[in-house]
Design a protein around this motif. Structure first.
Motif, PDB file in Angstrom:
ATOM      1  N   THR A 132      25.573 -22.459  -1.887  1.00 35.67           N
ATOM      2  CA  THR A 132      26.737 -21.942  -2.614  1.00 35.67           C
ATOM      3  C   THR A 132      27.984 -22.677  -2.159  1.00 35.67           C
ATOM      4  N   LEU A 133      28.070 -22.857  -0.843  1.00 34.80           N
ATOM      5  CA  LEU A 133      29.243 -23.522  -0.280  1.00 34.80           C
ATOM      6  C   LEU A 133      29.369 -24.959  -0.804  1.00 34.80           C
ATOM      7  N   ARG A 134      28.222 -25.631  -0.834  1.00 37.40           N
ATOM      8  CA  ARG A 134      28.212 -27.034  -1.302  1.00 37.40           C
ATOM      9  C   ARG A 134      28.679 -27.102  -2.769  1.00 37.40           C
ATOM     10  N   ALA A 135      28.129 -26.199  -3.625  1.00 37.53           N
ATOM     11  CA  ALA A 135      28.490 -26.202  -5.040  1.00 37.53           C
ATOM     12  C   ALA A 135      29.988 -25.921  -5.198  1.00 37.53           C
ATOM     13  N   HIS A 136      30.441 -24.976  -4.388  1.00 40.77           N
ATOM     14  CA  HIS A 136      31.848 -24.587  -4.444  1.00 40.77           C
ATOM     15  C   HIS A 136      32.727 -25.785  -4.066  1.00 40.77           C
ATOM     16  N   ARG A 137      32.319 -26.500  -3.016  1.00 43.51           N
ATOM     17  CA  ARG A 137      33.112 -27.621  -2.534  1.00 43.51           C
ATOM     18  C   ARG A 137      33.134 -28.761  -3.577  1.00 43.51           C
ATOM     19  N   GLU A 138      31.993 -28.979  -4.243  1.00 43.06           N
ATOM     20  CA  GLU A 138      31.934 -30.056  -5.247  1.00 43.06           C
ATOM     21  C   GLU A 138      32.851 -29.740  -6.416  1.00 43.06           C
ATOM     22  N   THR A 139      32.839 -28.469  -6.844  1.00 44.63           N
ATOM     23  CA  THR A 139      33.725 -28.064  -7.943  1.00 44.63           C
ATOM     24  C   THR A 139      35.175 -28.289  -7.538  1.00 44.63           C
ATOM     25  N   GLU A 140      35.484 -27.911  -6.293  1.00 45.26           N
ATOM     26  CA  GLU A 140      36.856 -28.042  -5.801  1.00 45.26           C
ATOM     27  C   GLU A 140      37.276 -29.530  -5.797  1.00 45.26           C
ATOM     28  N   THR A 143      37.948 -30.731  -9.267  1.00 46.25           N
ATOM     29  CA  THR A 143      39.205 -30.157  -9.741  1.00 46.25           C
ATOM     30  C   THR A 143      40.389 -30.915  -9.154  1.00 46.25           C
TER      31      THR A 143
END
Ligand code: ADP
Length: 506
Positions: free
Chosen positions: A49-57, A60
């Motif tokens: 989850t953290l990895r996906a969140h970081r990639e989206t960030e 962006t």
């Protein structure tokens, strides 16, 4: 094993863990495995989850930088003025400050750096990726090791569009440490606390449940079995625990009640065997008084036939003798009947001297006791009371006295003594026979061990006497230090009367 193949018993002491400790250890191992597996899965999921969140960030942020740049470059991807470059640089710096990104850069289509923050962060541009972004082809994300310190970084690229045409690329660089490490760094202590609390909860619950459902019932069973072992046969276990243990308790209860019944039967049949021996002696013994009675009756009949020539005094004397002999027969038979009758077996406060006297009275008429002298010490005063059944204790003493008379071949002295030591009453029966060989000292208490000819001994006397004494919390042992002959010692707890333990009169 020795050379001859004989097993040598292993005398080394082994530490044996209790049932509860063993199950708890197993439970701890299972809990640990369960916690580790679940923890690993949870970490893995959180990391993803953290990895996906970081990639989206990252995407962006790159897009935000690209939007800022698109407002300041022309349609060839050139920056309009020095001020615009300064403005773009300042915008990138503020984006970096707000977002925590470690570097932003804006590139033209030919990879020349238009603006960057920090200024040297644009040196390591990857031309093929930049090209593909400018051409509008993914990928826009890239993981790499930092050229400086080797730490993992995440790079995101976004195209700069001016009037519908991609004229360059904006790049955001973020720190990207391994997600599991991040989760551990953020919530490691919390996780450790949860693991410990979980293990503590499982182990204390396990301890409680095991104690209540297994250990306590087993202890109760162990206690009851030990009680049976020391002769207390009235053991009944009341268990409401798990079905297996209640079934075990039921089986135990059935076993003790059936053993108690069998033991009663054995005691009774051994008693009947001694009654048989005594009855044979009695039949022989009452022959003499009967012959005397018949003699006196003949005299009196002859006198009646000769119209009373005997003086009155002689006639009265003959009648008195008839009466005395009849009373003697009556007493012998009554004692035997009394002994053979199933007696009241509940223990009560008994003076052991009375027991000795009744055994003596029963045995006195026996031919084999004619030349046996029984001495009782101390005489004349009561002995310390014991809590026993009078009938059972008489059986024990009759047994010991019969054995003593047999051992002495019906000739000699039997000493019955009583002493009171530290709350115990010790009654000893010592004879002047040959004694018991050292190697037979234990065996004589074995059921069915006898050295007497068939029909004269059952081999049950001593074993049953011992079990009777033990059922009153006492012991029956052979005195290994007897000066001569055999000496058997009955050791019983002195019964506490209302005025305290009764002591022997001096
Ligand atoms: P039983 O009298 O029927 O043989 P017991 O159990 O009373 O059975 O005695 C077992 C054996 O112990 C006897 O056969 C005898 O060998 C030995 N024993 C018992 N009492 C004495 C004694 N006072 N002196 C010598 N031996 C004895």
């Amino acid at each position: 094993m020795t050379k001859q193949g004989v097993a040598i018993p292993d005398n080394r002491r082994r530490i044996r863990l209790g049932l509860r400790a063993q199950i708890l250890l197993g439970l701890a191992a299972v809990t640990l495995i369960a916690i580790l597996t679940t923890g690993f899965l949870a970490l893995w999921a959180a990391g993803n989850t953290l990895r996906a969140h970081r990639e989206t960030e990252a995407v962006t942020l790159a897009s935000a930088a690209a939007r800022m740049a698109s407002a300041l470059v022309d349609r060839h991807g050139e920056i309009a003025s020095y001020e615009s470059r300064e403005q773009l640089q300042a915008a990138l710096s503020s984006l970096s400050e707000r977002s925590g990104g470690i570097g932003f850069s804006v590139l033209s289509a030919d990879h020349s750096v238009i603006a960057a923050w920090p200024p040297r962060s644009a040196r390591d541009v990857d031309p093929p990726i930049a090209n593909s972004v400018v051409a509008g082809i993914p990928p826009v994300l890239q993981y790499r090791n930092s050229p400086g310190d080797g730490a993992t970084q995440l790079l995101a690229y976004a195209g700069i569009e001016v009037k519908g045409r991609v004229v360059g690329a904006a790049r955001a660089v973020l720190d990207a440490p391994a997600p599991v490490q991040v989760v551990l760094r953020r919530s490691g202590w919390l996780l450790l606390g949860l693991v410990c609390a979980d293990a503590l909860l499982v182990l204390s619950l396990g301890y409680f449940v095991l104690t209540q459902m297994v250990v306590r019932p087993l202890r109760e069973m162990e206690r009851a079995t030990a009680q049976v072992g020391v002769g207390d046969w009235d053991q009944h276990i009341d268990l409401s625990g798990p079905s297996e243990l209640s079934a075990l308790a039921r089986a135990f209860n059935q076993m003790t009640s059936s053993l108690a019944t069998q033991r009663e039967q054995l005691i009774r049949s051994e008693k009947l065997a001694s009654v048989g021996q005594l009855a044979a002696g009695v039949a022989h013994e009452i022959g003499n008084p009967l012959a005397a009675i018949l003699g006196y009756v003949d005299i009196l009949r002859a006198d009646a036939a000769s119209a009373g020539r005997l003086p009155d005094a002689e006639r009265r004397d003959a009648l008195d003798r008839v009466k005395a002999e009849t009373q003697r027969i009556n007493r012998i038979i009554r004692d035997l009947l009394e002994y053979s009758r199933p007696s009241h077996e509940e223990p009560s406060l008994i003076d052991p001297l009375l027991v000795v006297r009744s055994a003596q009275a029963l045995l006195a008429p026996q031919a084999r006791f004619r030349e046996v002298r029984i001495t009782v010490t101390p005489e004349g005063s009561s002995w310390p009371a014991v809590m026993v059944s009078q009938g059972r204790m008489t059986q024990v003493l009759v047994n010991l006295l019969l054995n003593a008379a047999d051992a002495m071949d019906g000739k000699g002295q039997v000493a019955v003594t009583c002493e009171s030591v530290a709350g115990r009453v010790r009654i000893a029966v010592g004879d002047e026979g040959p004694g018991i060989a050292r190697e037979l000292r234990r065996k004589v208490f074995d059921p069915f061990f006898t050295t007497k000819p068939p029909g004269q001994g059952t081999g049950l006397g001593l074993s049953i006497s011992r079990s009777i004494v033990e059922s009153y919390g006492g012991t029956l042992e052979q005195d290994p230090e007897a000066a001569r002959g055999a000496r058997f010692v009955i050791d019983l707890p002195a019964a506490a009367s209302s005025s305290g333990t009764q002591e022997l009169a001096p």
